[in-house]
Structures are given as structure tokens and as C-alpha cells.
Motif scaffolding. Structure first.
Motif, mmCIF file in Angstrom:
data_model
loop_
_atom_site.group_PDB
_atom_site.id
_atom_site.type_symbol
_atom_site.label_atom_id
_atom_site.label_comp_id
_atom_site.label_asym_id
_atom_site.label_seq_id
_atom_site.Cartn_x
_atom_site.Cartn_y
_atom_site.Cartn_z
ATOM 1 N N TYR A 173 0.823 -1.204 0.000
ATOM 2 C CA TYR A 173 0.000 0.000 0.000
ATOM 3 C C TYR A 173 0.865 1.265 0.000
ATOM 4 C CZ TYR A 173 -3.780 -3.204 0.939
ATOM 5 O OH TYR A 173 -4.693 -4.223 0.836
ATOM 6 N N GLY A 174 2.080 1.123 0.517
ATOM 7 C CA GLY A 174 3.024 2.239 0.392
ATOM 8 C C GLY A 174 3.386 2.494 -1.061
ATOM 9 N N LEU A 175 3.562 1.393 -1.819
ATOM 10 C CA LEU A 175 3.834 1.534 -3.251
ATOM 11 C C LEU A 175 2.659 2.206 -3.967
ATOM 12 C CD1 LEU A 175 5.641 0.897 -5.703
ATOM 13 C CD2 LEU A 175 4.513 -1.350 -5.828
ATOM 14 N N ILE A 176 1.430 1.789 -3.610
ATOM 15 C CA ILE A 176 0.244 2.409 -4.209
ATOM 16 C C ILE A 176 0.196 3.901 -3.872
ATOM 17 C CG2 ILE A 176 -2.275 2.425 -4.233
ATOM 18 C CD1 ILE A 176 -1.050 0.046 -5.647
ATOM 19 N N TYR A 177 0.522 4.253 -2.638
ATOM 20 C CA TYR A 177 0.507 5.664 -2.217
ATOM 21 C C TYR A 177 1.526 6.477 -3.019
ATOM 22 C CZ TYR A 177 1.291 9.787 0.646
ATOM 23 O OH TYR A 177 1.452 11.085 1.075
ATOM 24 N N ALA A 178 2.726 5.915 -3.226
ATOM 25 C CA ALA A 178 3.752 6.627 -3.996
ATOM 26 C C ALA A 178 3.297 6.840 -5.442
ATOM 27 C CB ALA A 178 5.070 5.865 -3.948
ATOM 28 N N LEU A 179 2.664 5.791 -6.020
ATOM 29 C CA LEU A 179 2.156 5.932 -7.390
ATOM 30 C C LEU A 179 1.049 6.985 -7.462
ATOM 31 C CD1 LEU A 179 2.056 2.171 -8.499
ATOM 32 C CD2 LEU A 179 3.611 3.960 -9.338
ATOM 33 N N LEU A 180 0.163 6.996 -6.474
ATOM 34 C CA LEU A 180 -0.908 7.996 -6.452
ATOM 35 C C LEU A 180 -0.336 9.411 -6.342
ATOM 36 C CD1 LEU A 180 -3.527 6.275 -4.084
ATOM 37 C CD2 LEU A 180 -3.716 6.644 -6.558
ATOM 38 N N THR A 181 0.654 9.561 -5.471
ATOM 39 C CA THR A 181 1.259 10.885 -5.291
ATOM 40 C C THR A 181 1.884 11.382 -6.591
ATOM 41 O OG1 THR A 181 1.718 10.422 -2.970
ATOM 42 C CG2 THR A 181 2.962 12.209 -3.996
ATOM 43 N N ALA A 182 2.691 10.527 -7.234
ATOM 44 C CA ALA A 182 3.334 10.925 -8.488
ATOM 45 C C ALA A 182 2.301 11.179 -9.581
ATOM 46 C CB ALA A 182 4.333 9.860 -8.930
ATOM 47 N N GLY A 183 1.289 10.344 -9.659
ATOM 48 C CA GLY A 183 0.290 10.499 -10.713
ATOM 49 C C GLY A 183 -0.544 11.755 -10.561
ATOM 50 N N VAL A 184 -1.033 12.011 -9.334
ATOM 51 C CA VAL A 184 -1.903 13.175 -9.125
ATOM 52 C C VAL A 184 -1.126 14.480 -9.315
ATOM 53 C CG1 VAL A 184 -3.264 14.429 -7.415
ATOM 54 C CG2 VAL A 184 -3.507 11.949 -7.635
ATOM 55 N N TYR A 185 0.047 14.602 -8.671
ATOM 56 C CA TYR A 185 0.822 15.839 -8.799
ATOM 57 C C TYR A 185 1.385 16.004 -10.214
ATOM 58 C CZ TYR A 185 0.520 16.875 -3.836
ATOM 59 O OH TYR A 185 0.058 17.197 -2.589
ATOM 60 N N GLY A 186 1.763 14.874 -10.836
ATOM 61 C CA GLY A 186 2.225 14.966 -12.220
ATOM 62 C C GLY A 186 1.130 15.436 -13.154
#
Length: 746
Positions: free
Chosen positions: A98-111
Motif C-alpha cells: 500500500y506504500g507503493l500504491i501511495y507513492a504511485l498515487l502521489t506521483a500520478g496526481v501531482y504529475g
């Protein structure tokens, strides 16, 4: 190795070096971003009121700054940093997946948010415009944190870190905390820190703001007032509530209104940091719920209000400064144009151009390059101090000036050119040596075009610090160049005109000498001819007169007729010679009048008596009418009689029947002598010929009346010598010649 192989090896080596430098730069940027992000993440624990809940969370601000300033290619750095935070930085409250999912969400949304801001809305990272600030507030501080909060808290709920019953309140705190962090830190970094760092890097040295002691004291007092307002607003509480929170608004509003958006970003960061720290000290963890949310909304409202107000104030300040700058530029251009146009020597114009341009644009050196037949050289120079290296007299061959591979080549010189670091521009060894000798660091150059013909360039140099010239400064320099071209054209035109006038004056003086010589020759010729003609003519007239008296015997009728013809022709020839000599003296300016007060009655009666017999022979009545108010006049008596006799003679000659009248009257300050007849009249087309020498009316009159055509021309000249004139009024019923004589003092 051949020369070609050596060049290819150098090119490969240069490419490899550039790639290594670019890679090292990217690694350094990612490293600084990651360390800063993790440091802010640890510092935000101060504002934490519950696990994963902070009053405001600043690290997301770095996400926007990184992508807005350095580009979307650094998007993987967001993923990497978030992954490090959730996997390796304690406390670790989330499983690795779920940490990996959180990192992907962070990069995707801000990107995605930065792609929308940069490519769709085309926002300027420096936030110089109000619309950019408004879009940043909406997208960066509201929508993006909300989307990420919903997804991230849902991910935490699925992972079991947050219960589903608290999902809404955690989402609310997560959203507002990130929003406050972005609104507090990102504008400060984009508006204040990034431009300052770029300036330090470009100047390659650290410089404090050049402020006076008074300004430093003012800034210190304003910062102290802001800190005091924060303490009073949030530190003093009644029943546990910050009842004086509005006090913090006062210094913030003052700074925002006075300094605009930069001061607003600093105020927001200080107020939110101070409020968050004070609130975290006075709150007992864990604290959740709408009471905390109200505090967060209050902080967010302060941030967004200050940002929008600062953007509005900054925009107005920009407009005001733009108007002021335009006014200063117009005043400067007017001053330069007036100074240049007051100079009519090309050398003086060049001196004024470099002096005024260098002084007003505050550079170290201003030079003018002029293109010649074989070389391009510096023809004029201005230096701010004598210590600045001189370039006057420096030159380059035309073969190098026209080199297309050189950015200084003539092919590029018809457009403005500037270089922040002039020595880094690729060029020949000769020009590199010239730049090194002249110690030139930065340059801006504009062409001087006179009627679209390349004259040279106006170049401004800095020798102590590197400098980037703004577009407004370059436009101003172009306008100065246009005024300089006009002034140079005027100066060259005046110089050419002066040379032409000098040549024409010399030619005129030579022609005048020739004319004077010809006039002297004519006068001498007329004098000689007068003597040569009068001597035998006097003898002819004398002997003919003696023979007509028949002292030596009687004459036959035929002999008397011949002698009378000889005598009349002689007198006519003598009159012609006298008129030619009079006309020649008048044209040569050697005729002087003997002005005196004369009796008008005496002169007119004398002329009437002289012409009475001739009028009677033609059966005409000669009438003399004198005005009662006319008694005397000022004139040359002999010349006045000559004019009147000529006018009366012509009138009698061309009148078949009727009368000829001489009428004298006073008209203002003038006396008019009008000779009228009842003759044949003169057509308008022939009147223009009457007062020209040797001109008679081209008609049958030439065959019926004798004359040379000099009488009226001579009379007009004599009238003009008196300051008067002879005018004509003619019809089929007769003509009237009027002599007008002004009455000057004796």
C-alpha cells in the motif's frame, strides 16, 4: 591521426562532457529535492495533532516547485521520494504494497496537475500575472490536494491504517493540511527563492540586497510587527480560543499592499508557521474533528486571500511601474533626440550617442562599430570610468566580419543580439583575443541602419559583472538606434549640403567676377562707341544745319528735302544713343538721382509746351490738368521731365484723333502723373511687352510708327529709381499710363 579524425574525437569528447554535466546536474537536483522533502516531512511533526494528521503539511509544495521549475522529466523523483518516506522513514504505519500504491498515487496526481497547469493553462512559474496566481490557487491548493486526499485516505483505510468510520474526517484533515502547506511554501519558493537563486547562479557570486540603513530599519520593524501580530493573534486566548486572530491580518495586509505578492508569500509562511506551532503547543493530541478543521480552514483562508490580494497589488504595481518606465523612456528618447538633432557634425553626433546611451542604460562601456571598405572598426567610445579598458580604434577585417559561423557576423547584425557571457560564444581567435583584451563580460548590440543601409552597430558592454538586458531595454536601445540613424543622416546631409553650397558659392563668385568683367567691358564699349558715334554725328548735324540756313547760296527743293531728312535722322540717332547710354548706366547701378523740391506746375507746363507743336501737327488737343492740392514734389527734375516727355510723345504718336491729357493728382503720400489718350488702345497680350527694352507691339503699327522700343523701358527704370512705378490701363477707347512717385524726405 588525420585532422578529420582529431575533430571527430573532439566532438565526441565534447558531447560526452555535456552529457556528464547534465547528468550530474539532474542527480544534484533530485538529491537536493529528496533531502529537502524528507527534512520538511520530519519538521512537520511539530504541527501533528494526530497520527497522519497535521495542521499543515509543507512537503507537497516541493512537488509543484520541482515540476514547475525544472520540468516534468523529474516526475519519477516524486515517486521515489514518497516511496522512501513510506518504506524507510519511521514510524512505518503502512504495509509495503500500500506504500507503493501511495507513492504511485502521489506521483500520478501531482504529475497530472502540473501537466494541466503547464501545458493546458500555460501558467508562468514565477506567478507574475493575476490569472496565474488564481489558477495556481484553484488547481494547486484546492483541487489537487482534494483528489489526492480522497485516494490516499481510501488507500490507508484499505490497508487498515485508518478506520473507515474516520475516513471522512481524515480526508478533510489530509486535504486541508496539504492545501495549507502548498499555499504557504510553494508561492514563497516560486516568487522569492527561485529567482534569487537564479540571480546568484548567473552572477556567480552571493550579493545581499543593496539597501540603505533606513530601508533595513523599516523592513526589520515590519517583520517585528508581523511576529508580534502572530503572537497576539494566536498566543493570547480567551476560553481557549484565539479571540485576537484578526490582529495578525493587519501587518500582513500592510506588507501585501506595500510590497505586493513577494511580501504576501513571506507573510503567509510566517503566519501559518507561527499559528501552527502555537496551536500544536496548546492542543492536546490526538485532536481530530471539525474544531481542528475550522482552524485549518482559517489558515487556508488567510493564505488564499493574501495570495490573491498580493497578485492584484502586484499587477497594479507592475502597471504603475510600466507606465513610469514608459514615461521615463519617452522622456529619455525625447532628450536624446533633442541632443542628437542639435548636433550637425557627424563626429559630435557619435559622441552624443555613446555618452547618452551609456549613462542612461548604466553600462560600463558603449561603442559604435562602423563598417568601412576593408575593415570594421570602433569609431567612437564612452567609458564610465577611465579604468575601463578602451576599445577605440579596435578593428576586424571584413573577411571575418562576414563569417556566417560567427554570431558577431554581419549577417546576424541586422537584428538585436545579446550574450550574458560573451566569452562563451563560439568565435575566431582574433575576436576572442579582442574580447579578452577589452575585458567584455556581457554585451547587447543593435544595428544602425540609415535608409535600410547597414552603417554599423551600437554596442553596450559590461566589464565588472554579468548582466542580462531586459526586452524593454533592448527595445529602448533599438529606438535610440533609430534616432541615432536619423541624426547621422541629417548630419551627413548637412555636411554634404554645406560642401555643395561652398562649391556653388565659389562658382557664383567666379560667375559674378565674369559678369562684372563683362559689364565693365560693356560700359567701356558703350563709352567708346558714344564718343566714336557722337563726334561724326555732331559734324553731320552742324553742317546740315548750316546748309539749311543757305548761307552759301540757295538750295533747290530736292536739296532742302535731303538735308532735312539728314538732320532728322541725325537727331533721332543722337536720341537713340542717349537712351542706350542712360539704360546702360541704370542697369550698371551707376545712375544717381539729384533729388530736390521742384514745382509740379513748372515741370508739367514745360513738358506741355515742348510737345504742344507736335500735337498740333497731328491735329490733337493737348490738355494739362493740375490738382489744386499738388504744388511741389521731390524728384530729379531732369529725369522727371524725361519720363513725362516719353509718355506724352508715345501718346501723341499712337493717337490718330482726339486729345492727349496730362493729369496730376495727390493719392495718399504719392503723386500721380497720368497720361491718357483717345488712341487705338493696347491688347492685354501685348501689354507685357511694353516695358521691356527694344520691344514693340508686333503688328502693323511697326510699319506706320517709328521708334526703338527703349522709351517706355527707360521710363520704367527711372520711375523705379525714384521708388515708384508706371502702370497701364488700356481699352479700345484709349490708354492711360500713370507714373506714381512716392515722396521721400530730402
Amino acid at each position: 591521426m588525420t585532422d578529420r579524425q582529431v575533430k571527430e574525437q573532439k566532438v565526441r569528447s565534447s558531447r560526452l562532457t555535456r552529457r556528464l554535466v547534465a547528468s550530474a546536474r539532474s542527480i544534484a537536483i533530485v538529491g537536493v529535492y529528496t533531502l529537502s522533502w524528507l527534512a520538511l516531512d520530519r519538521a512537520s511533526l511539530i504541527f501533528e495533532t494526530a497520527p497522519e494528521v497535521s495542521l499543515f503539511y509543507p512537503p507537497p509544495a516541493l512537488n509543484f516547485v520541482l515540476l514547475q521549475v525544472f520540468g516534468l522529466r523529474y516526475l519519477p523523483a516524486l515517486f521515489l521520494t514518497s516511496l522512501i518516506d513510506v518504506w524507510f522513514v519511521p514510524p512505518i504505519n503502512i504495509p509495503w504494497f500500500y506504500g507503493l500504491i501511495y507513492a504511485l498515487l502521489t506521483a500520478g496526481v501531482y504529475g497530472g496537475a502540473n501537466v494541466f497547469l503547464s501545458r493546458c493553462l500555460r501558467i508562468d512559474p514565477s506567478l507574475n500575472r493575476f490569472r496565474d496566481v488564481l489558477r495556481f490557487v484553484l488547481i494547486a491548493t484546492l483541487i489537487t490536494p482534494l483528489v489526492l486526499a480522497v485516494l490516499a485516505v481510501a488507500n490507508l483505510a484499505i490497508a487498515g491504517t485508518v478506520s473507515w468510520s474516520d475516513w471522512k474526517i481524515y480526508t478533510l484533515h489530509f486535504w486541508i493540511g496539504d492545501s495549507i502547506g502548498i499555499a504557504s511554501l510553494a508561492p514563497f519558493l516560486l516568487v522569492c527563492v527561485v529567482p534569487w537563486l537564479r540571480s546568484v547562479i548567473s552572477q556567480r557570486r552571493f550579493r545581499l540586497p543593496d539597501l540603505t540603513l533606513r530601508v533595513w530599519l523599516e523592513r526589520t520593524a515590519e517583520a517585528s510587527a508581523l511576529l508580534l501580530g502572530i503572537w497576539v493573534g494566536f498566543g493570547i486566548r480567551i476560553n481557549g480560543n484565539p479571540s485576537f486572530a484578526y490582529v495578525s491580518f493587519l501587518p500582513m495586509l500592510w506588507l501585501t499592499v506595500r510590497y505586493g505578492l513577494p511580501a504576501a508569500t513571506i507573510s503567509i509562511l510566517m503566519i501559518n508557521s507561527g499559528f501552527g506551532y502555537i496551536e500544536s503547543l496548546q492542543s492536546q493530541a490526538p485532536q481530530l474533528g471539525f474544531d481542528l478543521a475550522k482552524v485549518q480552514f482559517y489558515m487556508l483562508t488567510i493564505s488564499q486571500t493574501a495570495l490573491l490580494l498580493g497578485a492584484i497589488i502586484t499587477r497594479r504595481m507592475q502597471v504603475y511601474h510600466c507606465i513610469q518606465q514608459k514615461a521615463r523612456q519617452e522622456e529619455l528618447l525625447h532628450h536624446i533626440s533633442r541632443s542628437l538633432n542639435s548636433q550637425l557634425e557627424p563626429d559630435r553626433v557619435l559622441q552624443e550617442i555613446v555618452r547618452l546611451t551609456g549613462e542612461n542604460l548604466k553600462v560600463d562601456r558603449a561603442v559604435i562599430w562602423q563598417i568601412g571598405a576593408e575593415k570594421v572598426e570602433v569609431v567612437e567610445e564612452w567609458r564610465v570610468t577611465p579604468q575601463v579598458c578602451s576599445m577605440l580604434g579596435g578593428s576586424l577585417p571584413l573577411s571575418e566580419w562576414f563569417d556566417r559561423t560567427d554570431p558577431d557576423a554581419d549577417v546576424w547584425q541586422h537584428e538585436p543580439f545579446q550574450a550574458f557571457n560573451y566569452a562563451d560564444c563560439f568565435r575566431s581567435q582574433t575576436r576572442s583575443d579582442l574580447i579578452k583584451q577589452s575585458q567584455t563580460l556581457s554585451i547587447v548590440r543593435v544595428p544602425i541602419l540609415i535608409h535600410n543601409k547597414f552603417y554599423g552597430t551600437l554596442s553596450l558592454h559590461t566589464t565588472t559583472v554579468h548582466r542580462t538586458f531586459s526586452p524593454d531595454e533592448i527595445r529602448l536601445l533599438e529606438q535610440i538606434s533609430e534616432n541615432a540613424a536619423i541624426a547621422l543622416h541629417n548630419a551627413h546631409s548637412y555636411q554634404n549640403l554645406e560642401q555643395l553650397v561652398h562649391k556653388r558659392t565659389q562658382a557664383f563668385e567666379e560667375q559674378q567676377l565674369i559678369a562684372e568683367a563683362a559689364n565693365c567691358a560693356k560700359s567701356e564699349f558703350l563709352a567708346n562707341m558714344s564718343h566714336e558715334l557722337r563726334t561724326p554725328l555732331t559734324s553731320i548735324l552742324g553742317f546740315s544745319s548750316v546748309l539749311l540756313k543757305q548761307l552759301f547760296g540757295s538750295l533747290t527743293d530736292k536739296q532742302r528735302q535731303y538735308l532735312e531728312t539728314i538732320s532728322a535722322s541725325g537727331h533721332h540717332l543722337l536720341s537713340l544713343i542717349n537712351e542706350i547710354l542712360d539704360l546702360a548706366r541704370i542697369e550698371a547701378g551707376r545712375e544717381e538721382l539729384e533729388l530736390e523740391t521742384i514745382s509740379v506746375t513748372e515741370v508739367c507746363q514745360s513738358c506741355s509746351d515742348l510737345m504742344q507743336e507736335r500735337a498740333a501737327d497731328r491735329g490733337l488737343e493737348l490738355i494739362l490738368i493740375l490738382g489744386l492740392d499738388v504744388t511741389t514734389c521731390i524728384a530729379d527734375k531732369r529725369r522727371l521731365k524725361q519720363i513725362l516727355v516719353n509718355l506724352l510723345s508715345n501718346a501723341i504718336k499712337f493717337t490718330e484723333s482726339g486729345s492727349v491729357t496730362l493729369r496730376v493728382s495727390q493719392s495718399g503720400d504719392d503723386i500721380e502723373f497720368a497720361v491718357s489718350d483717345t488712341g487705338i488702345g493696347i491688347s492685354p497680350s501685348d501689354q507685357a511687352l511694353l516695358f521691356q527694352p527694344f520691344q514693340q507691339i508686333d503688328s502693323k503699327l511697326d510699319r506706320n510708327y517709328e521708334g526703338t522700343g527703349l522709351g517706355l523701358a527707360l521710363s520704367q527704370k527711372l520711375a523705379q529709381l525714384h521708388g515708384g512705378e508706371i502702370t497701364l490701363r488700356s481699352s479700345t477707347e484709349g490708354s492711360c499710363f500713370t507714373l506714381r512717385l512716392p515722396q521721400p524726405p530730402l
